[in-house]
Design a protein around this motif. Structure first.
Motif, PDB file in Angstrom:
ATOM      1  N   UNK B 193       1.558   9.566   7.156  1.00 16.44           N
ATOM      2  CA  UNK B 193       1.182   8.044   7.161  1.00 16.44           C
ATOM      3  C   UNK B 193       1.383   7.607   5.647  1.00 16.44           C
ATOM      4  N   UNK B 194       2.043   6.468   5.536  1.00 18.61           N
ATOM      5  CA  UNK B 194       2.151   5.553   4.436  1.00 18.61           C
ATOM      6  C   UNK B 194       0.796   5.382   3.952  1.00 18.61           C
ATOM      7  N   UNK B 195       0.743   4.961   2.544  1.00 22.90           N
ATOM      8  CA  UNK B 195      -0.630   4.660   2.062  1.00 22.90           C
ATOM      9  C   UNK B 195      -1.438   3.598   2.660  1.00 22.90           C
ATOM     10  N   UNK B 198      -2.910   5.179   5.650  1.00 21.08           N
ATOM     11  CA  UNK B 198      -3.874   6.270   5.385  1.00 21.08           C
ATOM     12  C   UNK B 198      -5.359   5.382   5.314  1.00 21.08           C
ATOM     13  N   UNK B 199      -5.236   4.276   4.572  1.00 19.95           N
ATOM     14  CA  UNK B 199      -6.272   3.384   4.415  1.00 19.95           C
ATOM     15  C   UNK B 199      -6.827   2.807   5.672  1.00 19.95           C
ATOM     16  N   UNK B 202      -8.533   5.704   7.603  1.00 16.10           N
ATOM     17  CA  UNK B 202      -9.943   5.999   6.914  1.00 16.10           C
ATOM     18  C   UNK B 202     -10.795   4.906   7.468  1.00 16.10           C
ATOM     19  N   UNK B 203     -10.576   3.687   7.487  1.00 17.34           N
ATOM     20  CA  UNK B 203     -11.553   2.581   7.601  1.00 17.34           C
ATOM     21  C   UNK B 203     -11.876   2.781   9.075  1.00 17.34           C
TER      22      UNK B 203
END
Lengths: 261, 261
Positions: B193-195, B198-199, B202-203
């Motif tokens: 996953x790119x940054x 990932x965000x 996780x959201x």
């Protein structure tokens, strides 16, 4: 331009926390009216703001940020003073002729005590300089000094969290700290959250602790900076607050100093 | 321009999911090389992609997207055919002279069956048109048809999720669907996953269900579209897949149709 055209600000802004994921979001096009926010806090956990906080905690007198290497070199050559150290990085690496890179572990009290540090980095110093476009008051945060920073931020109602990001894109690590700051602010009083702030907050709620596995963390580890990546995850190792100071009448436009809570 | 300069792509890209938070991230400056991704999926849950999915499910023949109202009007006047409906919005509101707005609930089978729909919206159609800059294959997703869309996406290794966003800023709701898609893809096979990915992931892990309380949701509710906001949160109400088709030899550059899984 109407306020309603700006990202994050549909209507009246009051008691709101907004997050910018990258300093590029503060480029001309999407700029809100001057000083829309009472305060902004700049985050570049890997590594500029962790380095700034460490250096000031270790006795550095001040940090003098420049956007470009050329400007930093010109300033250094103009002043030519032994108490002035030239520090920074591009792509994680110390540029030729620089005395220090951007590794917080280099900024020991032996090296930086009572020194003025010229600093130019790929994203962090740029984010800092741009933060002054949206608020008159600017602080610097890292995981290292998060609680003391939140202590001072909570005195304000409208807060912008400016993440440096990775070359114009979002940074996984910066966004985690943004979320952690929001969680801590919400434990002190009520704020409404912009969409970006809701995302950062939920990221942190999902992780609950730093997870430095993003693209820039991986790159730093490949470059040999595993110790930096580990160090920058330490929460509240340092209890100082770092503030950006505007100096309109001075040769330097801005500097960063240790300030009182 | 080096690949390493692009957001989200530090090194080799393989089996990676990347998320763009806004169509503005696909503007010239940060554009990756053509067709870097095998596939992209466009998200504008409030409301363009929810509307497109609903209209095609209700028998519309095709959606013809335009970036500007002027282009949409010119096309409508040139063709002047009763099976062609002019649809869209600016700031949530139907422009003068348009036959339908951008509310999915307007696009009933009585109204849209066998019709071609010209569509221009503030963010969604723009995101769709820009998605063709980064991949040759483009799908359209909403919560309404998430599982069928993921079924087809999981055939690919390098996936871009393009969120329309809110006027250049991130959208809370779009990012939730991005995270939900990532969760579903990861349940089928491994991806890095790119940054940004990932965000978003996780959201979604924090929320676990749609939470339509962002700025644009609030604005739509104020404009009287509470029913749209409720409707667009329905997961897997529809089982079709919607695909963007490039037509280089045609008057229309692209159109969106119902396609086979």
């Amino acid at each position: 331009m109407l306020l309603s055209n700006f990202p994050n600000y549909s209507y009246k802004i009051n008691n709101q926390i907004s997050v910018y994921f990258s300093h590029k979001e503060l480029n001309g096009e999407v700029l809100p009216p001057n000083f829309l926010f009472e305060v902004s806090v700049v985050i570049d956990v890997l590594r500029a703001t962790s380095t700034i906080v460490t250096a000031l905690n270790n006795g550095a007198k001040e940090i003098i940020p420049f956007e470009e290497i050329k400007e930093a070199l010109e300033f250094k050559n103009k002043i030519n003073e032994k108490n002035l150290l030239l520090c920074g990085e591009r792509g994680g690496i110390k540029p030729e002729g620089f005395e220090l890179g951007n590794s917080p572990l280099e900024f020991t009290s032996e090296i930086v005590k009572d020194k003025s540090l010229i600093l130019t980095t790929t994203n962090g110093t740029r984010a800092f300089l741009k933060a002054f476009k949206i608020s008159n008051k600017v602080y610097i945060a890292s995981f290292l000094n998060v609680s003391s920073t939140v202590e001072i931020l909570s005195k304000y109602n409208n807060i912008a969290i400016v993440c440096a990001g990775n070359n114009g894109s979002v940074s996984y690590e910066d966004t985690q700290l943004a979320g952690f700051i929001i969680e801590k602010l919400l434990s002190k009083k009520d704020y409404s959250l912009s969409d970006s702030a809701k995302i950062a907050y939920n990221l942190w709620k999902s992780l609950k602790k730093p997870d430095f596995t993003g693209e820039h963390a991986k790159k730093l580890i490949e470059l040999g900076f595993q110790k930096d990546v580990d160090y920058c995850q330490n929460i509240d190792k340092i209890s100082i607050v770092c503030e950006g100071i505007r100096q309109p009448q001075n040769l330097l436009k801005v500097k960063i100093i240790k300030t009182k809570i």
